[in-house]
Design a protein around this motif. Structure first.
Motif, mmCIF file in Angstrom:
data_model
loop_
_atom_site.group_PDB
_atom_site.id
_atom_site.type_symbol
_atom_site.label_atom_id
_atom_site.label_comp_id
_atom_site.label_asym_id
_atom_site.label_seq_id
_atom_site.Cartn_x
_atom_site.Cartn_y
_atom_site.Cartn_z
ATOM 1 N N GLY A 16 -1.642 8.876 -6.449
ATOM 2 C CA GLY A 16 -2.324 9.017 -5.166
ATOM 3 C C GLY A 16 -1.682 10.093 -4.303
ATOM 4 N N PRO A 17 -2.200 10.259 -3.095
ATOM 5 C CA PRO A 17 -1.582 11.201 -2.160
ATOM 6 C C PRO A 17 -0.135 10.799 -1.873
ATOM 7 C CG PRO A 17 -3.716 10.438 -1.345
ATOM 8 C CD PRO A 17 -3.375 9.588 -2.528
ATOM 9 N N THR A 18 0.700 11.777 -1.571
ATOM 10 C CA THR A 18 2.110 11.506 -1.313
ATOM 11 C C THR A 18 2.252 10.431 -0.243
ATOM 12 O OG1 THR A 18 2.601 13.808 -1.818
ATOM 13 C CG2 THR A 18 4.311 12.561 -0.657
ATOM 14 N N SER A 19 2.911 9.348 -0.606
ATOM 15 C CA SER A 19 3.082 8.245 0.325
ATOM 16 C C SER A 19 4.572 7.981 0.525
ATOM 17 C CB SER A 19 2.413 6.976 -0.213
ATOM 18 O OG SER A 19 2.863 5.848 0.504
ATOM 19 N N PRO A 20 5.084 8.300 1.717
ATOM 20 C CA PRO A 20 6.499 8.005 1.971
ATOM 21 C C PRO A 20 6.821 6.532 1.737
ATOM 22 C CG PRO A 20 5.605 9.390 3.718
ATOM 23 C CD PRO A 20 4.440 8.979 2.864
ATOM 24 N N ALA A 21 5.894 5.654 2.088
ATOM 25 C CA ALA A 21 6.146 4.214 1.928
ATOM 26 C C ALA A 21 6.314 3.846 0.454
ATOM 27 C CB ALA A 21 4.994 3.419 2.536
ATOM 28 N N ASN A 22 5.471 4.415 -0.406
ATOM 29 C CA ASN A 22 5.568 4.096 -1.828
ATOM 30 C C ASN A 22 6.855 4.648 -2.425
ATOM 31 O OD1 ASN A 22 3.052 3.111 -1.313
ATOM 32 N ND2 ASN A 22 1.937 4.556 -2.593
ATOM 33 N N ILE A 23 7.216 5.850 -2.009
ATOM 34 C CA ILE A 23 8.458 6.447 -2.509
ATOM 35 C C ILE A 23 9.644 5.605 -2.056
ATOM 36 C CG2 ILE A 23 9.947 8.482 -2.309
ATOM 37 C CD1 ILE A 23 7.314 10.153 -2.206
ATOM 38 N N THR A 24 9.612 5.190 -0.800
ATOM 39 C CA THR A 24 10.681 4.327 -0.287
ATOM 40 C C THR A 24 10.771 3.051 -1.106
ATOM 41 O OG1 THR A 24 10.324 5.102 1.971
ATOM 42 C CG2 THR A 24 11.473 3.009 1.719
ATOM 43 N N HIS A 25 9.625 2.438 -1.327
ATOM 44 C CA HIS A 25 9.584 1.151 -2.018
ATOM 45 C C HIS A 25 10.263 1.237 -3.382
ATOM 46 C CE1 HIS A 25 7.876 -2.769 -3.160
ATOM 47 N NE2 HIS A 25 7.605 -2.220 -4.330
ATOM 48 N N HIS A 54 -0.652 2.489 0.832
ATOM 49 C CA HIS A 54 0.790 2.488 1.080
ATOM 50 C C HIS A 54 1.320 1.075 0.827
ATOM 51 C CE1 HIS A 54 0.351 6.400 3.103
ATOM 52 N NE2 HIS A 54 -0.659 5.874 3.775
ATOM 53 N N ILE A 55 2.314 0.970 -0.012
ATOM 54 C CA ILE A 55 2.882 -0.347 -0.305
ATOM 55 C C ILE A 55 3.587 -0.874 0.942
ATOM 56 C CG2 ILE A 55 4.547 -1.604 -1.728
ATOM 57 C CD1 ILE A 55 3.912 0.392 -3.984
ATOM 58 N N HIS A 56 3.223 -2.090 1.308
ATOM 59 C CA HIS A 56 3.693 -2.649 2.577
ATOM 60 C C HIS A 56 4.411 -3.976 2.348
ATOM 61 C CE1 HIS A 56 3.674 -2.825 6.914
ATOM 62 N NE2 HIS A 56 3.091 -3.999 6.941
ATOM 63 N N GLY A 57 4.647 -4.281 1.103
ATOM 64 C CA GLY A 57 5.303 -5.538 0.747
ATOM 65 C C GLY A 57 5.036 -5.798 -0.718
ATOM 66 N N ALA A 58 5.567 -6.897 -1.208
ATOM 67 C CA ALA A 58 5.448 -7.189 -2.639
ATOM 68 C C ALA A 58 4.001 -7.250 -3.098
ATOM 69 C CB ALA A 58 6.155 -8.506 -2.946
ATOM 70 N N ASP A 59 3.117 -7.760 -2.247
ATOM 71 C CA ASP A 59 1.712 -7.856 -2.652
ATOM 72 C C ASP A 59 0.768 -7.429 -1.531
ATOM 73 O OD1 ASP A 59 1.999 -9.902 -0.886
ATOM 74 O OD2 ASP A 59 1.045 -11.428 -2.129
ATOM 75 N N THR A 60 1.244 -6.538 -0.709
ATOM 76 C CA THR A 60 0.437 -6.104 0.432
ATOM 77 C C THR A 60 0.367 -4.583 0.488
ATOM 78 O OG1 THR A 60 1.194 -8.047 1.642
ATOM 79 C CG2 THR A 60 0.105 -6.348 2.926
ATOM 80 N N LEU A 61 -0.818 -4.086 0.742
ATOM 81 C CA LEU A 61 -1.033 -2.649 0.877
ATOM 82 C C LEU A 61 -1.516 -2.341 2.280
ATOM 83 C CD1 LEU A 61 -2.934 -2.008 -2.469
ATOM 84 C CD2 LEU A 61 -0.656 -1.172 -1.901
ATOM 85 N N ARG A 62 -1.011 -1.255 2.804
ATOM 86 C CA ARG A 62 -1.522 -0.747 4.073
ATOM 87 C C ARG A 62 -2.530 0.347 3.728
ATOM 88 N NH1 ARG A 62 0.301 3.308 7.219
ATOM 89 N NH2 ARG A 62 2.229 3.563 6.056
#
Lengths: 215, 157
Positions: free
Chosen positions: A53-62, A163-171
């Motif tokens: 997907g598009p560059t996601s700082p949240a996913n990279i952090t995760h 954007h990954i926002h938790g173990a099973d949550t997406l923003r």
């Protein structure tokens, strides 16, 4: 090609930034597929994860915080590069050239791939080759997480950045206005992943079918 | 446009302007602000490199700290830290101890987070302040709307 990419991206980035200023959050959604993937990867370290997907700082952090290597390649954006348009090729896209220049990974095999809902928006000639290319770079028992629309919401169905926002949550965040190309039914999805070992479907109530595929 | 951060002084930083084109090996022992074009390699082992919004680098970069506002085609090794600002376009791998990516930055490649030499954990509790990677542009999150899903599986032999 590099120069043409940057020329393309100069336009794309400008549009993206302009759009970025206008992007709005579209809420969060629980993702059973992501939850399952998180559970399966739990405890592992040093895995290679590919985000398409598009560059996601949240996913990279995760994933980096879990000790994994993260690769990012925005396939949908790359497919919009006019350099790949070809009137002589079926579907108007030079598929060979696209895959010669993208999704090329030397000396790396992935343990997990985040495909999101890209197959729903990607140009037809690129879908099957993309899934085949991913299969070739995915480790045996590696996982692929993909989302599919379950009913035709029309070509203007919004495209979201996940954007990954938790173990099973997406923003969810509204992304560029890509056009919904098609709806896959279960049989189409099974055919698409016929090179893979197993599929697990998660039927959500928001017209999105999540699929966790095992190589 | 002033791209220097608060606390930075222009006199402390070598400056390559946007009309400058360099082909070859660029190395130095002071911090560098680069707004021009470089093709070759950049080596600033113990110093920081800032690539300005007009900067266009086709080179592998080795520096202590790398801040990208422009375009880079090549691998970045930032021994301490790498930061991709929202206007950054990075095509190539990144290896560093800490990475910061602003929302809007474009990245195509791999990220390898190297452990600190002293193995000191750098994780913080809040994702908004993590030093591993930070979405600098934070957006308010609307209330969650959980959508339970029922799994159905099919397995091929």
């Amino acid at each position: 090609m590099a120069n043409s990419f940057f020329r393309f991206f100069r336009r794309g980035a400008a549009a993206q930034q302009e759009h970025s200023a206008q992007t709005t959050e579209a809420g969060t959604r629980r993702s059973s597929g992501l939850g399952e993937l998180t559970r399966l990867l739990k405890g592992a370290e040093g895995l290679a994860v590919l985000d398409l997907g598009p560059t996601s700082p949240a996913n990279i952090t995760h994933f980096t915080e879990l000790g994994h290597r993260v690769y990012n390649e925005d396939v949908l954006l790359l497919s919009q590069n006019p350099e790949y348009r070809s009137s002589s090729e079926p579907g108007g896209i030079d598929v060979d050239r696209f895959f010669k220049e993208n999704l090329v990974f030397r000396n790396v095999k992935f343990d997990a791939v985040l495909c999101w809902d890209i197959p729903d928006y990607l140009a037809e000639p690129l879908v099957k080759p993309m899934i085949e290319r991913i299969a070739s770079v995915l480790n045996p028992k590696g996982y692929l997480l993909a989302f599919f629309h379950t009913k035709d919401a029309g070509p203007d169905a919004p495209y979201y950045r996940y954007h990954i926002h938790g173990a099973d949550t997406l923003r969810l965040q509204h992304g560029p206005q890509f056009r919904l190309q098609r709806i896959f039914n279960n049989r189409h999805i099974e055919n698409l992943f016929h090179d893979y070992a197993s599929l697990k479907f998660f039927l959500a109530r928001d017209n999105v079918r999540e699929v966790l595929v095992v190589r | 446009m002033d791209n220097f951060r608060p606390g930075e002084s222009r006199t402390d930083v070598a400056h390559i302007g946007k009309s400058v084109v360099i082909k070859g090996e660029l190395s130095g022992s002071e911090d560098l602000y680069l707004d021009g074009e470089v093709e070759g390699s950049i080596e600033l082992r113990d110093h920081s490199l800032t690539i300005g919004p007009n900067g266009h680098v086709r080179a592998n970069i080795n520096a202590k700290e790398v801040i990208v506002q422009g375009k880079v085609e090549g691998n970045i090794s930032g021994t301490d830290r790498v930061e991709l600002r929202k206007s950054a376009v990075q095509v190539g791998d990144i290896a560093t101890q800490r990475i910061v990516i602003e929302d809007g930055a474009y990245f195509k490649g791999g990220i390898d987070i190297r452990k600190d030499k002293d193995q000191t954990p750098r994780r913080e509790t809040s994702p908004a302040h993590t030093q591993t990677s930070t979405p600098v542009t934070q957006v308010a999150t609307p209330p969650s709307s959980p959508l339970p899903a029922a799994p159905v599986s099919s397995t091929r032999g």
